[in-house]
Write an enzyme that holds these catalytic residues in place. Structure first.
Site, PDB file in Angstrom:
ATOM      1  N   GLU A 192       3.447   8.921  -3.575  1.00 17.68           N
ATOM      2  CA  GLU A 192       4.438   8.290  -2.698  1.00 17.68           C
ATOM      3  C   GLU A 192       5.438   7.440  -3.478  1.00 17.68           C
ATOM      4  O   GLU A 192       6.169   6.647  -2.894  1.00 17.68           O
ATOM      5  CB  GLU A 192       3.743   7.439  -1.640  1.00 17.68           C
ATOM      6  N   GLU A 216       0.886  -1.165   0.000  1.00 19.82           N
ATOM      7  CA  GLU A 216       0.000   0.000   0.000  1.00 19.82           C
ATOM      8  C   GLU A 216       0.915   1.202   0.000  1.00 19.82           C
ATOM      9  O   GLU A 216       1.393   1.638   1.050  1.00 19.82           O
ATOM     10  CB  GLU A 216      -0.918  -0.033   1.225  1.00 19.82           C
TER      11      GLU A 216
END
Length: 697
Positions: free
Chosen positions: A173, A164
């Site tokens: 990210e 994740e």
């Protein structure tokens, strides 16, 4: 004063039995505007980083957790069904939750990597107390640092990847590089990835409310007469491509007109079956569904968790969520603060007619997204460029602050103040940052206005306003020391919004008082000071979801999480204040009390002594209290109609939802739910120290 502060510091150190675990650091005090020497734990930065990793709200997301578990279970079963071992790699394991799910469902080997050392150590403890220490290997590295083979971190390539690594913008990210590296170096060719793909959706709308967070409006008086025009440098600026993440479900549907309904614009295949593209643009040619101005793009994404496409995790707002139709059957739309929706402001507004053909251009690089819209089939390179702010406004001020500048209610109150108190003899000093509305006093006949703008970019913007509006009775000071050059005997008014770029909590704007104090000895007794009073108010609230961002987990999907709770609590106690700033309009809450006045501060004659106030919030109803919301009312001139509130925008009714101001952030203290009848509090304001504290007990 400097020596006095040092003596006070050393005195406090003796009481605390000062050790090498504490250090002196300089820290900006937003209330006084000074860099204070304070005593702080030498590992403060470390603890702050740990506390900020408190992704408890993500682990409170039951749908997310369960979809991950179902997809992990399906991947393991699929490997076993074809006679293969299920060798799992968990990238960015955090608490170890996904790895433990893999162990629970029979994975043959599990390697979990976690680069953030304290979280990796925490994962080891959590894995141990849940009995999986012999099944899961935790490696304190980034996935891009892992080695494979004899003597490496992993003996052989894995065939199941669970991770994740997503944010509100999906790829912010570094998801693209993470997946790309894993497929090239850590995974077998036909591995299964959980999740397997993602789709980004865009909805084009006309939304004046959202545009208030992006474009500054001209200033008119009550008769519609133009007073101050926004400079062309700002009007023509393409703005910033920086994501504006908000809880779109809390945006009133009546506030926007849909030009193009949600449509998929970008797809990301995490499975590795197609090459990873780090820069890309797509074009969707569609017909407008309504007349209007295309101003804003609403964006969100979903994840396909499994190969078959049966498990879909959607981050859509309520009006576009696939579960909306099922809500009548008791299915609630998941709440997420870790994955919100996003607003992107189109570089230029386009007026469209219903059924008109338009072209939506969706772009991304390795970490970010941006959008453009055109009527012209001949697409030029400019449509693919990532918008960059050139006017300075969008990089100097937050979206919330830009919205505050456009707040019609606030503008009317300042106009009322100026109409009443500004005349041809008025010489005004403005103590605020970015209070461009103060220029209206020049147009309303003030003799002279002195702006104090210590921020370089804000000062540049102010000069653009002055030049564009041909104002000759305005002078800009780049530092407070320059005020020494003016004739204070002519000054008739000191004015503050008050707003300062350094402010975080509502009362940080009391910096106005400290700036005022520095010049009081030069001012005559007849000088008018506005605002005259600041009233700090509070209310006890039952927040529907916001409490999750600070709430201990205890257990998550049946796994014990005590060590994670302890880690976050210990670091938070060291690095966090009780009260934090939040835009509460995005977080529904029920009022459990009426508004409570905590303290009233006279800004004209501030008592320079320590102030301590004790009081109570008396709760009503059956709901537990899990937070106290705090805000400031600025009384401009003592008349009830000229009060600027940073709190509720309508009367508070106990037992009803609170409607908060959308252009400021309030203070909130979150705590575990309390089923009590009253909450006692203590409020302290030390004027000399410039410190405010609020505690309940």
């Amino acid at each position: 004063m400097f020596i006095k502060n040092w003596l006070r510091l050393f005195s406090s150190l003796k009481k605390e039995k000062f050790s090498t675990m504490n250090v002196f650091i300089q820290k900006l005090n937003p209330i006084t505007g000074a860099n204070d020497w304070i005593v702080q734990n030498e590992d403060y930065d470390y603890h702050q980083e740990v506390a900020r990793s408190a992704f408890a709200d993500m682990l409170h997301d039951t749908e997310r957790n369960q979809l991950y578990e179902q997809a992990i279970k399906a991947a393991i079963e699929k490997m076993h069904a074809v006679g293969k071992r299920a060798n799992v790699l968990d990238i960015g394991t955090g608490t170890g939750l996904l790895s433990m799910m893999a162990a629970k469902h029979g994975a043959d080997s599990i390697v979990a990597c976690e680069a953030f050392k304290p979280m990796g150590e925490c994962a080891l403890k959590i894995i141990a107390i849940n009995g999986f220490q012999d099944k899961i290997k935790v490696i304190p590295k980034r996935s891009t640092q892992l080695t494979v083979g004899d003597g490496g971190d992993i003996k052989e390539r894995c065939n199941i990847l669970v991770t994740e690594v997503f944010d509100t913008e999906l790829i912010g990210e570094g998801a693209l590089s993470t997946f790309n590296h894993a497929h090239k170096n850590l995974l077998e060719k036909d591995s299964i990835v959980v999740p397997t793909s993602a789709t980004i959706y865009a909805q084009i709308v006309e939304c004046p409310l959202a545009q208030n967070w992006n474009k500054i409006k001209d200033i008119f008086n009550d008769d519609g007469e133009l007073l101050i025009r926004v400079p062309d440098s700002i009007n023509n600026c393409l703005g910033s491509a920086a994501v504006h993440d908000i809880q779109l479900s809390q945006l009133p549907q009546s506030s926007f007109n849909t030009i193009i309904s949600p449509l998929p614009v970008l797809r990301f295949d995490w499975s590795g079956k197609t090459p990873f593209i780090f820069e890309r643009s797509t074009i969707n040619t569609i017909k407008s569904e309504a007349d209007g101005k295309a101003q804003v793009v609403f964006m969100w994404w979903d994840l396909q968790m499994d190969i078959e496409g049966k498990l879909i995790l959607s981050c859509a707002p309520h009006w576009a969520h696939p579960l909306t139709k099922k809500k009548k059957n008791g299915v609630e739309i998941p709440w997420r603060d870790h994955w919100m929706q996003a607003v992107y402001y189109l570089p230029q507004e386009i007026i469209v007619k219903k059924d008109q053909e338009i072209h939506l251009i969706s772009c991304h690089d390795e970490y970010s997204l941006w959008f453009n819209l055109t009527e012209n089939l001949k697409i030029t390179d400019v449509h693919y460029l990532n918008p960059v702010c050139e006017c300075g406004l969008h990089v100097t001020f937050s979206r919330t602050r830009i919205g505050q500048m456009n707040d019609t209610r606030q503008r009317k109150k300042f106009l009322s103040l100026f109409d009443k108190h500004v005349n041809s003899n008025s010489v005004i000093i403005i103590l605020s940052d970015g209070f461009y509305f103060g220029l209206t006093a020049a147009k309303l006949g003030a003799k002279k206005i002195y702006f104090t703008e210590t921020n370089h970019m804000s000062r540049r913007i102010l000069h653009d306003f002055i030049n564009h509006n041909n104002l000759e009775n305005v002078e800009v000071m780049s530092s407070l020391n320059q005020l020494k050059e003016i004739d204070f005997t002519e000054v008739t008014m000191i004015l503050g919004e008050p707003y300062f770029i350094s402010s975080i909590l509502p009362w940080d704007n009391l910096l106005f008082v400290y700036l005022l104090k520095g010049m009081r000895k030069f001012l005559s007794n007849t000088v008018q000071i506005f605002p005259v009073k600041a009233v700090i108010k509070g209310i006890a609230v039952h927040f529907e979801h916001l409490w999750k961002i600070r709430s201990p987990l205890k257990t998550c999907e049946g796994f014990l999480m005590k060590h994670f709770d302890d880690l976050i609590e210990d670091s938070s106690n060291i690095s966090d204040d009780n009260v934090e700033a939040q835009p509460l309009w995005e977080y529904p809450g029920i009022a459990l009390t009426k508004e409570t006045e905590i303290v009233s501060l006279d800004l004209v004659n501030v008592p320079e002594t320590a102030l301590k106030v004790n009081g109570s919030f008396f709760l009503h109803g059956n709901l537990d209290c899990n937070g106290i919301a705090l805000w400031v009312e600025w009384h401009l001139d003592g008349t009830p109609k000229n009060i600027i509130s940073t709190g509720p925008v309508s009367a508070v009714e106990v037992g009803q939802k609170i409607n908060w101001d959308m252009y400021t952030r309030q203070g909130v203290w979150l705590f575990p739910s309390k089923a009590v009848k009253n909450i006692d509090y203590t409020f302290k304001f030390d004027f000399n120290e410039g410190s405010i504290s609020f505690t309940s007990h």
